[in-house]
Design a protein around this motif. Structure first.
Motif, PDB file in Angstrom:
ATOM      1  N   GLY A  64       7.240 -13.853   5.500  1.00 45.37           N
ATOM      2  CA  GLY A  64       7.846 -13.693   4.185  1.00 45.37           C
ATOM      3  C   GLY A  64       6.857 -13.401   3.074  1.00 45.37           C
ATOM      4  O   GLY A  64       7.227 -13.278   1.917  1.00 45.37           O
ATOM      5  N   GLU A  65       5.557 -13.290   3.422  1.00 44.43           N
ATOM      6  CA  GLU A  65       4.542 -12.960   2.418  1.00 44.43           C
ATOM      7  C   GLU A  65       4.641 -11.473   2.097  1.00 44.43           C
ATOM      8  O   GLU A  65       4.862 -10.650   2.982  1.00 44.43           O
ATOM      9  N   THR A  66       4.475 -11.133   0.822  1.00 40.93           N
ATOM     10  CA  THR A  66       4.633  -9.747   0.400  1.00 40.93           C
ATOM     11  C   THR A  66       3.401  -9.225  -0.319  1.00 40.93           C
ATOM     12  O   THR A  66       2.585  -9.994  -0.827  1.00 40.93           O
ATOM     13  N   LYS A  67       3.305  -7.896  -0.349  1.00 40.21           N
ATOM     14  CA  LYS A  67       2.270  -7.197  -1.109  1.00 40.21           C
ATOM     15  C   LYS A  67       2.969  -6.018  -1.761  1.00 40.21           C
ATOM     16  O   LYS A  67       3.668  -5.258  -1.096  1.00 40.21           O
ATOM     17  N   SER A  68       2.795  -5.870  -3.068  1.00 37.29           N
ATOM     18  CA  SER A  68       3.435  -4.780  -3.795  1.00 37.29           C
ATOM     19  C   SER A  68       2.422  -3.698  -4.152  1.00 37.29           C
ATOM     20  O   SER A  68       1.245  -3.991  -4.380  1.00 37.29           O
ATOM     21  N   PHE A  69       2.906  -2.462  -4.216  1.00 41.42           N
ATOM     22  CA  PHE A  69       2.082  -1.320  -4.588  1.00 41.42           C
ATOM     23  C   PHE A  69       3.009  -0.221  -5.069  1.00 41.42           C
ATOM     24  O   PHE A  69       4.205  -0.440  -5.223  1.00 41.42           O
ATOM     25  N   HIS A  70       2.483   0.968  -5.336  1.00 44.70           N
ATOM     26  CA  HIS A  70       3.283   2.065  -5.870  1.00 44.70           C
ATOM     27  C   HIS A  70       3.070   3.350  -5.067  1.00 44.70           C
ATOM     28  O   HIS A  70       1.968   3.628  -4.616  1.00 44.70           O
ATOM     29  N   PHE A  71       4.160   4.098  -4.913  1.00 45.93           N
ATOM     30  CA  PHE A  71       4.131   5.429  -4.301  1.00 45.93           C
ATOM     31  C   PHE A  71       4.347   6.467  -5.391  1.00 45.93           C
ATOM     32  O   PHE A  71       4.973   6.183  -6.408  1.00 45.93           O
ATOM     33  N   PHE A  72       3.892   7.667  -5.133  1.00 47.52           N
ATOM     34  CA  PHE A  72       4.152   8.812  -5.997  1.00 47.52           C
ATOM     35  C   PHE A  72       4.863   9.868  -5.161  1.00 47.52           C
ATOM     36  O   PHE A  72       4.657   9.953  -3.947  1.00 47.52           O
ATOM     37  N   SER A  73       5.685  10.692  -5.794  1.00 47.08           N
ATOM     38  CA  SER A  73       6.503  11.653  -5.057  1.00 47.08           C
ATOM     39  C   SER A  73       5.679  12.644  -4.243  1.00 47.08           C
ATOM     40  O   SER A  73       6.164  13.183  -3.263  1.00 47.08           O
ATOM     41  N   GLU A  74       4.436  12.882  -4.610  1.00 48.03           N
ATOM     42  CA  GLU A  74       3.615  13.822  -3.843  1.00 48.03           C
ATOM     43  C   GLU A  74       2.918  13.186  -2.650  1.00 48.03           C
ATOM     44  O   GLU A  74       2.034  13.777  -2.037  1.00 48.03           O
ATOM     45  N   GLY A  75       3.341  11.973  -2.270  1.00 46.71           N
ATOM     46  CA  GLY A  75       2.821  11.328  -1.072  1.00 46.71           C
ATOM     47  C   GLY A  75       1.605  10.448  -1.285  1.00 46.71           C
ATOM     48  O   GLY A  75       1.060   9.887  -0.340  1.00 46.71           O
ATOM     49  N   LYS A  76       1.154  10.320  -2.511  1.00 45.98           N
ATOM     50  CA  LYS A  76      -0.003   9.476  -2.817  1.00 45.98           C
ATOM     51  C   LYS A  76       0.465   8.045  -3.070  1.00 45.98           C
ATOM     52  O   LYS A  76       1.646   7.780  -3.228  1.00 45.98           O
ATOM     53  N   ALA A  77      -0.490   7.118  -3.152  1.00 43.05           N
ATOM     54  CA  ALA A  77      -0.152   5.713  -3.378  1.00 43.05           C
ATOM     55  C   ALA A  77      -1.197   5.061  -4.275  1.00 43.05           C
ATOM     56  O   ALA A  77      -2.326   5.552  -4.394  1.00 43.05           O
ATOM     57  N   PHE A  78      -0.825   3.970  -4.894  1.00 43.70           N
ATOM     58  CA  PHE A  78      -1.703   3.145  -5.718  1.00 43.70           C
ATOM     59  C   PHE A  78      -1.633   1.741  -5.131  1.00 43.70           C
ATOM     60  O   PHE A  78      -0.599   1.087  -5.208  1.00 43.70           O
ATOM     61  N   VAL A  79      -2.738   1.308  -4.474  1.00 42.32           N
ATOM     62  CA  VAL A  79      -2.756   0.029  -3.758  1.00 42.32           C
ATOM     63  C   VAL A  79      -4.051  -0.716  -4.084  1.00 42.32           C
ATOM     64  O   VAL A  79      -5.140  -0.159  -3.933  1.00 42.32           O
ATOM     65  N   SER A  80      -3.929  -1.957  -4.508  1.00 39.75           N
ATOM     66  CA  SER A  80      -5.080  -2.847  -4.739  1.00 39.75           C
ATOM     67  C   SER A  80      -6.174  -2.204  -5.590  1.00 39.75           C
ATOM     68  O   SER A  80      -7.356  -2.333  -5.296  1.00 39.75           O
ATOM     69  N   GLY A  81      -5.784  -1.484  -6.629  1.00 37.50           N
ATOM     70  CA  GLY A  81      -6.755  -0.866  -7.524  1.00 37.50           C
ATOM     71  C   GLY A  81      -7.331   0.451  -7.035  1.00 37.50           C
ATOM     72  O   GLY A  81      -8.268   0.978  -7.629  1.00 37.50           O
ATOM     73  N   TYR A  82      -6.792   1.005  -5.968  1.00 34.38           N
ATOM     74  CA  TYR A  82      -7.258   2.288  -5.441  1.00 34.38           C
ATOM     75  C   TYR A  82      -6.152   3.330  -5.505  1.00 34.38           C
ATOM     76  O   TYR A  82      -4.987   3.028  -5.248  1.00 34.38           O
TER      77      TYR A  82
END
Length: 108
Positions: A76-94
């Motif tokens: 049940g532990e979670t990690k949140s991040f963000h996707f962009f429509s062009e297939g890129k992502a923003f995870v843990s400051g990267y």
């Protein structure tokens, strides 16, 4: 030869940003639609893209956040991040130069 091995060990791109067995991926689309994915093959593909794609720090970048994503493990532990429509992502400051599917653009 020793220098090459030493420099390779210091490469922060080799550390995994998402570790462990993940069982659910939840994506909140800008259309207020929420997509829940529990298919292991799809989750593993997303994790592989995030962990193995080229990344760079984001201290000088500005982002228009598109999709919020949350990945959950069996405890049940979670990690949140963000996707962009062009297939890129923003995870843990990267900023991840990945090729992740545009889940919000697909019909399930």
């Amino acid at each position: 030869m020793f220098c090459i091995i030493f420099l390779g060990a210091c490469n922060h791109y080799s550390e995994h940003l998402i570790e462990g067995e993940m069982v659910k991926l939840i994506i909140e689309c800008t259309s207020a639609e929420t997509i829940e994915i529990d298919e292991q093959k799809t989750i593993n593909k997303v994790i592989k893209e995030i962990n193995h794609s080229r990344r760079e720090g984001t201290q000088e970048m500005e982002f228009k956040i598109e999709y919020r994503a949350t990945i959950e493990n069996s405890d049940g532990e979670t990690k949140s991040f963000h996707f962009f429509s062009e297939g890129k992502a923003f995870v843990s400051g990267y900023y991840i130069h990945s090729n992740i599917d545009d889940f919000c653009g697909k019909k399930f």
